[in-house]
Design an enzyme around this catalytic site. Sequence first.
Site, PDB file in Angstrom:
ATOM      1  N   LYS A   1     -11.535  48.925   2.747  1.00  0.00           N
ATOM      2  CA  LYS A   1     -10.768  49.823   4.483  1.00  0.00           C
ATOM      3  C   LYS A   1     -10.318  48.138   4.749  1.00  0.00           C
ATOM      4  CE  LYS A   1     -12.735  53.002   5.045  1.00  0.00           C
ATOM      5  NZ  LYS A   1     -12.345  54.443   5.413  1.00  0.00           N
TER       6      LYS A   1
HETATM    7  N1  PMP Z   1     -16.947  54.660   1.023  1.00  0.00           N
HETATM    8  C1  PMP Z   1     -17.033  53.646   1.757  1.00  0.00           C
HETATM    9  C2  PMP Z   1     -18.273  52.444   1.270  1.00  0.00           C
HETATM   10  C3  PMP Z   1     -16.699  53.271   2.118  1.00  0.00           C
HETATM   11  O1  PMP Z   1     -17.405  52.233   3.506  1.00  0.00           O
HETATM   12  C4  PMP Z   1     -15.865  54.085   2.816  1.00  0.00           C
HETATM   13  C5  PMP Z   1     -15.102  54.549   4.004  1.00  0.00           C
HETATM   14  N2  PMP Z   1     -16.009  54.925   5.477  1.00  0.00           N
HETATM   15  C6  PMP Z   1     -15.703  55.148   1.954  1.00  0.00           C
HETATM   16  C7  PMP Z   1     -16.120  55.410   0.827  1.00  0.00           C
HETATM   17  C8  PMP Z   1     -14.767  56.957   2.287  1.00  0.00           C
HETATM   18  O2  PMP Z   1     -13.415  56.311   2.952  1.00  0.00           O
HETATM   19  P1  PMP Z   1     -12.569  57.002   3.779  1.00  0.00           P
HETATM   20  O3  PMP Z   1     -13.083  57.117   4.966  1.00  0.00           O
HETATM   21  O4  PMP Z   1     -11.444  56.522   3.503  1.00  0.00           O
HETATM   22  O5  PMP Z   1     -12.129  58.858   3.270  1.00  0.00           O
END
Ligand code: PMP
Length: 345
Positions: free
Chosen positions: A53
């Site tokens: 992120k």
């Molecule tokens: N795994 C974790 C630990 C995350 O923090 C996130 C983000 N919410 C995701 C997976 C999924 O990523 P995205 O939001 O880009 O779909």
Amino acid sequence: MAPTTSGPPRAYNDVLEAIGNTPLIRLNRLTEGLQKSSVWVKLERCNPGGSIKDRIGLQMVLDAEAKGLLKPGGVIVEATSGNTGIGLAIVAAQRGYRCIFTIPDKMSDEKITLLKAIGAEVHVCPTAVEKEDPRSYYEVAARLASEIPGAWYPDQYSHLANPLAHLLSTGPEIWQQTEGCLTHFVATMGTGGTITGTARALKELAEADGSEPPRIVGVDAVGSILKQWFEEGTMGEPHTYKVEGFGEDFIPPATDFSLIDEVHQVDDGTCFRWARALARREGMFCGGSCGGAVKVALDLAERADAAGEAAMIVVILPDAGNPYLSKFYNDEWLVENGWDPQDWE
Ligand code: PMP
């Protein structure tokens, strides 16, 4: 594939320059027995804030600055399961913004303490309420953003800079690291920014190269509505689950489902078991969503291998294990929640 170790070590002008360019690492022990296929993981815990992120935190702030939405001394307000908050907070620390985050109460205390350590103000909200409920972490963030002068609410669920970060960085990095040879791309789906932006980049790069694009595989959580939406176009009934960061109880506008070829669901136990296996057998200490994604990739690799195919599967591992030390990395917590870690040895 020969590992690339060339290139001098880099020095950076600030922490933001160190975001991205994470390692792609081949699994060895969890893939014992595979003849032709291989599984490679992109270790996003190597970002300065410890998760994928950071990429979108930076991209969303750059976008807001360019559009004049975030001015010097401004306030960033966001609804976050933790990692986006950390990404935004490290950008804010470097650029001099204030951060206020809302977070659901199922998230680990370590994530909340960490957000505060990087200077953010944190509001903990109930998990088990509808998105539209005024107490939900989405609604509290929207209210705070409307009340605080100079506040900017990025909303990662609909912000185009979220998939754009992956279109510009994650996707091209994977293409370069695999020399365009990957056959499958596997990612967990939360906001859908990772899978959407990376898939678009990989498809565009394959097209420019005149090669077959990789198959795009989404991983959803049991209890989330995304898989059913993808397969049937209908909204199922969501229920809460323990694994953090992926699966949703609404359809995030940041997800472009037309780029995805298949979606698999994983339950909490599968995520925790395989995250622990990644740590103990591959030396990669990662979060629960990583465990779920790796299990889906290992199943795909086994099927491809059995069919005599040489699949090269790339999996995103979004974050590190540290925030989950008091949860599924703690045997007592597992037992209290109905799992016996000895079954997983
Ligand atoms: N795994 C974790 C630990 C995350 O923090 C996130 C983000 N919410 C995701 C997976 C999924 O990523 P995205 O939001 O880009 O779909």
